[in-house]
Design a protein around this motif. Structure first.
Motif, mmCIF file in Angstrom:
data_model
loop_
_atom_site.group_PDB
_atom_site.id
_atom_site.type_symbol
_atom_site.label_atom_id
_atom_site.label_comp_id
_atom_site.label_asym_id
_atom_site.label_seq_id
_atom_site.Cartn_x
_atom_site.Cartn_y
_atom_site.Cartn_z
ATOM 1 N N GLY A 15 0.787 -1.228 0.000
ATOM 2 C CA GLY A 15 0.000 0.000 0.000
ATOM 3 C C GLY A 15 0.815 1.273 0.000
ATOM 4 O O GLY A 15 0.287 2.371 0.170
ATOM 5 N N GLY A 16 2.149 1.130 -0.161
ATOM 6 C CA GLY A 16 3.012 2.291 -0.197
ATOM 7 C C GLY A 16 3.469 2.728 1.181
ATOM 8 O O GLY A 16 2.929 2.298 2.208
ATOM 9 N N GLU A 17 4.473 3.592 1.179
ATOM 10 C CA GLU A 17 5.055 4.075 2.434
ATOM 11 C C GLU A 17 4.008 4.700 3.343
ATOM 12 O O GLU A 17 4.035 4.527 4.559
ATOM 13 N N GLN A 18 3.037 5.405 2.744
ATOM 14 C CA GLN A 18 2.032 6.106 3.548
ATOM 15 C C GLN A 18 1.090 5.154 4.270
ATOM 16 O O GLN A 18 0.412 5.552 5.225
ATOM 17 N N ASN A 19 1.065 3.875 3.874
ATOM 18 C CA ASN A 19 0.182 2.898 4.519
ATOM 19 C C ASN A 19 0.908 2.109 5.612
ATOM 20 O O ASN A 19 0.309 1.272 6.264
ATOM 21 N N VAL A 20 2.205 2.363 5.802
ATOM 22 C CA VAL A 20 3.000 1.606 6.774
ATOM 23 C C VAL A 20 3.188 2.423 8.047
ATOM 24 O O VAL A 20 3.780 3.502 8.028
ATOM 25 N N SER A 21 2.660 1.910 9.152
ATOM 26 C CA SER A 21 2.879 2.552 10.447
ATOM 27 C C SER A 21 4.265 2.243 10.974
ATOM 28 O O SER A 21 4.928 3.101 11.546
ATOM 29 N N GLU A 71 18.836 -8.110 4.402
ATOM 30 C CA GLU A 71 19.193 -7.352 3.207
ATOM 31 C C GLU A 71 17.973 -6.640 2.615
ATOM 32 O O GLU A 71 18.057 -5.475 2.205
ATOM 33 N N VAL A 72 16.834 -7.353 2.581
ATOM 34 C CA VAL A 72 15.615 -6.738 2.049
ATOM 35 C C VAL A 72 15.159 -5.592 2.947
ATOM 36 O O VAL A 72 14.770 -4.520 2.483
ATOM 37 N N TYR A 73 15.225 -5.823 4.266
ATOM 38 C CA TYR A 73 14.840 -4.780 5.221
ATOM 39 C C TYR A 73 15.718 -3.538 5.042
ATOM 40 O O TYR A 73 15.225 -2.401 5.047
ATOM 41 N N LYS A 74 17.004 -3.751 4.862
ATOM 42 C CA LYS A 74 17.931 -2.627 4.688
ATOM 43 C C LYS A 74 17.572 -1.825 3.449
ATOM 44 O O LYS A 74 17.599 -0.579 3.469
ATOM 45 N N GLU A 75 17.231 -2.511 2.354
ATOM 46 C CA GLU A 75 16.867 -1.816 1.125
ATOM 47 C C GLU A 75 15.558 -1.043 1.285
ATOM 48 O O GLU A 75 15.403 0.052 0.738
ATOM 49 N N ILE A 76 14.609 -1.617 2.052
ATOM 50 C CA ILE A 76 13.341 -0.926 2.279
ATOM 51 C C ILE A 76 13.566 0.371 3.048
ATOM 52 O O ILE A 76 12.993 1.418 2.733
ATOM 53 N N ILE A 79 14.581 3.341 0.911
ATOM 54 C CA ILE A 79 13.641 3.992 -0.005
ATOM 55 C C ILE A 79 12.367 4.475 0.683
ATOM 56 O O ILE A 79 11.568 5.176 0.076
ATOM 57 N N ALA A 80 12.169 4.081 1.942
ATOM 58 C CA ALA A 80 10.926 4.465 2.628
ATOM 59 C C ALA A 80 11.192 4.713 4.103
ATOM 60 O O ALA A 80 12.045 4.062 4.710
ATOM 61 N N ASN A 81 10.464 5.649 4.659
ATOM 62 C CA ASN A 81 10.567 5.961 6.084
ATOM 63 C C ASN A 81 9.604 5.062 6.849
ATOM 64 O O ASN A 81 8.466 5.420 7.148
ATOM 65 N N VAL A 82 10.046 3.859 7.129
ATOM 66 C CA VAL A 82 9.193 2.859 7.783
ATOM 67 C C VAL A 82 9.950 2.262 8.956
ATOM 68 O O VAL A 82 10.285 1.087 8.974
ATOM 69 N N GLY A 83 10.229 3.074 9.945
ATOM 70 C CA GLY A 83 11.047 2.640 11.074
ATOM 71 C C GLY A 83 10.316 1.713 12.006
ATOM 72 O O GLY A 83 9.175 1.319 11.786
ATOM 73 N N ALA A 84 10.981 1.381 13.115
ATOM 74 C CA ALA A 84 10.430 0.476 14.123
ATOM 75 C C ALA A 84 9.178 1.067 14.732
ATOM 76 O O ALA A 84 8.929 2.261 14.693
ATOM 77 N N ALA A 85 8.389 0.186 15.349
ATOM 78 C CA ALA A 85 7.063 0.559 15.816
ATOM 79 C C ALA A 85 7.100 1.527 16.974
ATOM 80 O O ALA A 85 7.921 1.463 17.854
ATOM 81 N N THR A 86 6.162 2.421 16.960
ATOM 82 C CA THR A 86 5.833 3.232 18.116
ATOM 83 C C THR A 86 4.331 3.213 18.226
ATOM 84 O O THR A 86 3.633 2.743 17.342
#
Length: 616
Positions: A15-21, A71-76, A79-86
């Motif tokens: 759903g794109g970066e904007q859909n990732v909390s 490796e996949v997580y690092k690449e994500i 390209i996207a601001n999808v850090g650890a949960a808060t």
């Protein structure tokens, strides 16, 4: 597919970066927290090269990619601001149980490498001392022992940090709460056998090293207090006053109430398991061994980690020994399939999943690459795991340190001889069953030595074998799939098929079957035919962004339809006016089950005319 390309595809399809909390990862999974899970294209994700499976569980949208997840997580993250949960107000809350499992998972995931590495180091020290290669009195032993013990001894500190991070509180205040339980002046009271009090309130002194439950309770309460204090204290004073009050309130409450309660609760759980083991070690071991596979499938296995670590902090963990049979049974299944199959690609897959499963205990590639593909094998693993778990349960085998169950972690269990028998039986049973009874489902899979090379130019009468005809769900112009502007469809990442430029806004059932997918937005429908073909009809490109505008679904998921039934209506002109293409891919998503998929030669087609012919 490169890691960077795979990362880009995954972000787009959730759903794109904007859909990732938020996003974290464990050994094999990307664990997304999505604002709206309906915006994620689960089917497309499951068919991406490099993705083993997609699981929605515990309030998480889990994309299983295997051992290359870092490796996949690092690449994500590039390209996207999808850090650890808060704690985000945009996140769906889910049930209490799902939220608890999520908190546990997110708290332990960052510690996974340290726990596994330290556990294996302790197992290595066991081997070295048993064989006489290293003296338990030597400086070398004490230094390596310190390296192996540290993460477990100071676990309350590490958990305080990761748990506070997950709950949206200050991570290092959470760590300081855990550290207070291990501070030398405080632990010295216990060592000296003294009693103490806090402002006249008696304090029950306990050893909190390696403990789990006390810090979970303490930091959870701290997270609530932190939010309250930030509301009532002026912003200019928060930097020092909030941490000061938090420590002054939570640490005393922990040693007076939360800590003893957590220790007693952990002891009670451990005693209950020990009680069940003494009453019927066979039954307890069989249930735990057989059930572990399903917990892993749904990503809920982390819920047992606090119990295992609490048991290890006191004596040993019988539950760890019981569940150890499951990963070895899964590795045995991979070996059995490897020995039986003649399909080169399947032999490569089973062989490549066997190595990490056998040597490191990471079995998700087996679970999703083999077991979910060949569901006939699931009972094999259950039976083998239950037998191995029952053996370990019957003879009271226990884990002495935390380590992923594998061939290399054998020294982490005692008595070692019985443990070897238990996991060896699980491995052997799971290897033997597919050799005796096969691994295929009712529909045979293609075999490399029986492949028939055909393309769309070959006339149907030249093909020998069973076939299924897929009718056109639309009226319009036929296009090759590689002409579709969406790369996922054009590259056949989701499967082979054909595209239609519709001239009539109606979608009809191309086969007799069940509606397996009905998107809430109405832009796509999946149907599984009576013969087993899985067909995806995706109306338009990026039309999910219309959020259901101009679409009217006539069926729902689970409905049984006959060939020619109306499934969906849509307004072609309105969709085009909104700036979207109506080109509609028709995809066979389980392409790998078929020898070939041949498309029509017609340039224009009417609904219910032959569109695709698939050969088994």
């Amino acid at each position: 597919m490169s890691y960077s390309s795979l990362a880009k595809e995954i972000v787009e399809l959730v759903g794109g970066e904007q859909n990732v909390s938020s996003l974290v990862h464990c050994a094999t999974r990307l664990r997304f927290k999505l604002k709206d899970s309906t915006k994620a294209n689960k089917t497309a994700l499951q068919n991406l090269d490099g993705v083993l499976s997609v699981v929605e569980s515990g309030g998480q949208f889990q994309v299983v990619v295997g051992s290359h997840v870092p490796e996949v997580y690092k690449e994500i993250t590039k390209i996207a601001n999808v850090g650890a949960a808060t704690n985000s107000s945009d996140e769906p809350k889910g049930s209490i149980g799902a939220r608890i499992f999520e908190v546990i998972s997110r708290s332990f995931s960052p510690l996974l490498g340290a726990l596994a590495g330290a556990g294996m180091l302790k197992a290595l020290l066991t081997i070295l001392t048993m064989t006489g290669l290293l003296s338990a009195e030597s400086g070398t032993y004490f230094i390596l022992s310190a390296a192996g013990n540290a993460v477990f001894y100071f676990l309350p500190i590490f958990l305080g940090i990761t748990l506070a991070t997950k709950l949206g509180a200050h991570p290092y205040v959470g760590g300081a709460i855990g550290a207070a339980l291990l501070e030398p002046n405080f632990t010295g009271l216990l060592t000296a056998g003294k009693s103490t009090d806090f402002i006249g309130i008696p304090v029950i002194l306990m050893d909190y090293s390696s403990s789990v439950f006390p810090v979970f309770i303490a930091v959870s309460i701290y997270a609530v207090l932190d939010k309250f204090l930030k509301k009532v204290i002026h912003k200019e004073l928060q930097m020092f006053l909030v941490p000061m009050l938090s420590l002054a309130i939570i640490v005393p409450l922990t040693v007076i109430a939360f800590g003893p309660f957590g220790v007693y609760a952990g002891n009670a759980i451990g005693s209950a398991i020990d009680f069940l083991s003494t009453k019927s070690g066979i039954l307890t071991g069989a249930v735990v061994g057989a059930g572990w596979t399903f917990l892993t499938l749904f990503g809920l296995h982390w819920g047992l980690v606090p119990i295992v670590l609490d048991q290890l902090a006191h004596e040993g963990s019988p539950i760890m020994a019981m569940l150890a049979a499951a990963p070895l049974a899964q590795a045995g299944l991979a070996f059995g399939v490897f020995l039986r199959t003649k399909d080169k690609s399947l032999k490569t897959l089973s062989g490549s999943t066997l190595v990490p499963g056998l040597l490191s205990g990471v079995t998700e590639p087996i679970l999703y690459g083999l077991m979910m593909r060949y569901k006939k094998t699931i009972p094999y693993v259950i039976i083998a795991s239950a037998i191995g778990g029952a053996i370990n349960g019957l003879f009271g085998v226990e884990a002495t340190v935390y380590a992923f169950p594998s061939a290399l972690s054998i020294p982490a269990f005692a008595p070692m001889g019985i443990y070897i028998i238990g996991i060896a039986v699980a491995f052997a049973c799971a290897t033997l069953l597919p050799l005796l009874f096969g691994y295929e489902d009712k529909k045979p899979n293609k075999d490399s030595d029986k492949k028939i090379e055909i393309d769309n130019k070959v006339e149907e009468e030249q093909i020998i074998g069973k076939k299924e005809v897929i009718k056109s769900p639309l009226t319009g112009e036929v296009k090759a799939l590689n002409q579709v502007t969406d790369e996922v469809f054009a590259s056949e990442a989701m499967g082979k098929g054909i595209a239609i430029e519709p001239t009539v806004g109606k979608v009809f059932a191309p086969v007799n079957g069940v509606i397996s997918i009905a998107f809430p937005t109405g832009h796509a429908i999946g149907i599984t035919s009576d013969e087993g073909a899985e067909i995806l009809i995706h109306v338009g490109i990026d039309t999910v962004k219309l959020e259901g505008k101009y679409f009217s679904a006539q069926v729902k998921q689970g409905d049984y339809v006959q060939k020619g039934d109306l499934l969906l209506e849509f307004d072609i002109e309105k969709i085009k006016e909104a700036g979207y293409q109506v080109t509609t891919p028709v995809i066979i998503t389980n392409t790998d089950n078929y020898l070939e998929i041949a498309g029509t030669h017609q340039e224009k087609i009417q609904a219910n005319e032959t569109l695709l012919t698939i050969f088994v």
